[in-house]
Design an enzyme around this catalytic site. Structure first.
Site, short mmCIF file in Angstrom:
data_model
loop_
_atom_site.label_atom_id
_atom_site.label_comp_id
_atom_site.label_asym_id
_atom_site.label_seq_id
_atom_site.Cartn_x
_atom_site.Cartn_y
_atom_site.Cartn_z
N GLY A 17 0.84 -1.20 0.00
CA GLY A 17 0.00 0.00 0.00
C GLY A 17 0.87 1.24 0.00
O GLY A 17 1.65 1.47 -0.92
N ALA A 20 2.78 4.71 -2.90
CA ALA A 20 2.92 4.11 -4.22
C ALA A 20 1.75 3.20 -4.54
O ALA A 20 1.15 3.28 -5.63
CB ALA A 20 4.24 3.33 -4.30
N SER A 44 -0.06 -5.26 4.40
CA SER A 44 -0.10 -5.70 5.79
C SER A 44 0.06 -4.52 6.72
O SER A 44 0.97 -3.71 6.54
CB SER A 44 1.01 -6.72 6.06
OG SER A 44 1.10 -7.00 7.44
N GLU A 54 7.32 13.59 1.43
CA GLU A 54 6.29 14.60 1.73
C GLU A 54 6.45 15.89 0.94
O GLU A 54 5.73 16.84 1.16
CB GLU A 54 6.29 14.89 3.24
CG GLU A 54 6.03 13.63 4.04
CD GLU A 54 5.66 13.88 5.49
OE1 GLU A 54 4.81 13.14 6.00
OE2 GLU A 54 6.21 14.83 6.09
N LYS A 83 4.40 24.73 -2.19
CA LYS A 83 5.85 24.70 -2.41
C LYS A 83 6.16 25.44 -3.70
O LYS A 83 5.71 25.03 -4.77
CB LYS A 83 6.34 23.26 -2.48
CG LYS A 83 7.82 23.12 -2.84
CD LYS A 83 8.21 21.66 -2.99
CE LYS A 83 9.64 21.51 -3.46
NZ LYS A 83 10.02 20.10 -3.68
N THR A 348 11.65 13.88 -6.10
CA THR A 348 11.15 13.26 -7.33
C THR A 348 10.51 11.90 -7.13
O THR A 348 10.00 11.32 -8.09
CB THR A 348 12.30 13.11 -8.34
OG1 THR A 348 13.39 12.41 -7.70
CG2 THR A 348 12.79 14.46 -8.82
N ILE A 350 7.73 10.73 -5.67
CA ILE A 350 6.30 10.62 -5.97
C ILE A 350 6.05 10.87 -7.45
O ILE A 350 5.20 10.22 -8.08
CB ILE A 350 5.49 11.55 -5.06
CG1 ILE A 350 5.53 11.00 -3.62
CG2 ILE A 350 4.05 11.70 -5.53
CD1 ILE A 350 4.94 11.90 -2.58
#
Length: 509
Positions: A17, A20, A44, A54, A83, A348, A350
């Site tokens: 999870g 990503a 899990s 972040e 940002k 970079t 994300i």
């Protein structure tokens, strides 16, 4: 009638999870809209996520729009802030700072990029700093913010922005989004992976004996890389000879001042420290080289620099920079940390998740997974990783610092041939070696090159088409116009309070 060889995928399974996994699930639920069988996420609760991704780059806003998500709601729900770029401190030499802005840097003049006009002006004695013409840089300096598209016909209309957010709240938000669109979540720990005789993944075997079958698997298992690394046994391009940092110690702290609309990257003795301000707290961490510093020493150095009281205990994240030799092999796709990692200096990670899924949709296979599709996917994605790798290495190999063994070593490094070519070309007259569909455009390279002291010897000859007599006065006028517009903007704190303030800090608990 001829047989139709097309065998559509009936089910896709996402392993893991976190940001990503749920970003991949959300994108697929939107793209397929129920037309491609089932999407199942296996994760899990016993396995933690890295939780430090972040800070983002502007293409994230495309993802939010593509998913039909209201941006203000997303910011509220994830404790987000804006940002405008990255504030680099002490990178070239101690005591010297520079800024990497998002959006434009001045306006194009005649046939020439603004930077070229500025180079000619500087060659003729002009003293105005380059970043005085970047609307994002001026807004950041003054702690101001406005959505650029809400200010048409003003100098700030050409700015751009990204977001800071709480990574765990983002995963939670995208999970809700995905499950509302039919994605199934299965709680469980994967114990084994069963392969077909043809080498494809057939099924996952969970610790409690359950099995999960699918036609295609997306590996979002983080650094463990359960499928693309372990099951598929793909090799790894290791870039640690160029990127010495291989660990990070992270921490969350209270905000003691209103959050700045920037990510700060502060060079340290053996790496660098990030500060990412959110609405309810800030994330900070020290990215360092274990060859030059121990975990305990890095933690102590980080705690000594913190601007506010800690709200979590420090945790250490080991990593190895590089990328899988194949991000797509047979019926397995590696996304996020499972596929590769470049240290977080330019935020970079994300973007590469989003990019990896975007290319997957372009080369979408059927159940047979034609190798030609995977080969082209791998070529394009690895080129993206290499582009980002070169841009990050640029910050290190051009330093003038020699005050610690770490900085002496990175200063002496031989950069990749592709980066060396870009630097040599830029030194001629500011020309940029352009690739295909790159993340970092001219403004980024110009800002970091200038900030790190890589100056062109001349300017592009086409600038001489422009009558120069009044250019210095025009530049001063443009600077002053931008300064005045920014002075009238709300602070980021005021803008957030009016439009997207988070409801309660407890949401982050």
């Amino acid at each position: 009638m001829a047989n139709n060889p097309h065998r559509p995928i009936r089910k896709i399974c996402i392993v893991g999870g976190g940001t990503a996994g749920w970003m991949a699930a959300a994108l697929m639920s939107e793209h397929f809209k129920g037309t491609m069988g089932a999407i199942e996420v296996v994760e899990s609760d016993d396995i933690g996520t890295v939780g430090v991704g972040e800070s983002t780059v502007p293409p994230l806003l495309e993802l939010i729009a593509k998913l039909g998500i209201n941006e203000q709601e997303f910011i509220r729900e994830t404790q987000g802030t804006f940002k405008l770029g990255i504030d680099f401190r002490d990178w070239r030499v101690k005591g010297e700072n520079y800024f990497h802005p998002f959006g434009d840097l001045g306006a194009r003049v005649d046939l020439s990029d603004f930077y070229q006009l500025w180079l000619k002006a500087r060659a003729n004695g002009y003293q105005g700093p380059l970043q005085d013409f970047a609307p994002a840089a001026v807004m950041a300096r003054e702690r101001k913010f406005m959505l650029p598209y809400k200010a048409p016909n003003t100098p700030i209309a050409s700015a751009s922005y990204a977001l800071h957010f709480d990574a765990k709240l983002v995963a939670r938000y995208l999970r809700r989004y995905s499950e509302a669109r039919g994605v199934k979540r299965t709680e469980g720990m994967i114990e084994d992976v069963a392969l077909h005789p043809n080498g494809f993944v057939e099924k996952l075997i969970l610790k409690d004996g359950r099995t999960i079958e699918a036609d295609f698997f997306i590996d979002c298992s983080g650094f463990r890389s359960l499928l693309i690394g372990k099951a598929m046994k793909t090799g790894y391009h290791d870039w640690s000879d160029w990127l010495l940092c291989d660990r990070a110690v992270a921490l969350q702290i209270e905000n003691t001042v209103p959050p700045m609309p920037v990510t700060r990257a502060q060079a340290m003795d053996c790496g660098w420290r990030w500060v990412i301000p959110l609405q309810h707290r800030s994330g900070t961490g020290y990215v360092f080289s274990s060859k030059h510093l121990s975990d305990d020493e890095a933690t102590a150095a980080l705690l000594a620099q913190c601007e506010g009281p800690a709200v979590t205990k420090p945790w250490v994240v080991p990593f190895k920079t590089g990328v899988r030799e194949k991000l797509w092999e047979k019926n397995v796709l590696g996304i996020g940390l499972a596929g590769g990692f470049i240290e977080p200096l330019e935020s970079t990670a994300i973007h590469l998740i989003y990019r990896g899924m975007d290319f997957f949709f372009r080369f979408l296979p059927d159940r047979d997974c034609d190798p030609a599709l995977a080969a082209e996917y791998n070529r394009r994605m690895i080129a993206d990783y290499e582009e980002i790798r070169d841009f990050v290495i640029l910050h290190y190999c051009t330093t003038q610092r020699e005050d610690t063994p770490f900085w002496r070593e990175v200063k002496a490094m031989e950069p990749p041939a592709s980066l060396k070519r870009k630097i040599e070309l830029f030194r001629v007259n500011g020309t940029r070696a352009e690739g295909l569909d790159e993340l970092f455009r001219a403004v980024s390279w110009q800002s970091v090159m200038e900030g790190m002291g890589v100056h062109p010897r001349s300017y592009h000859p086409l600038v001489d088409r422009i009558p120069f007599e009044n250019v210095p006065e025009q530049l001063d006028h443009a600077r002053e116009m931008l300064r005045r517009v920014v002075a009238d903007l709300p602070t980021q704190e005021e803008f957030i309070a009016r439009h997207c303030a988070a409801v309660t800090p407890e949401m982050a608990a």
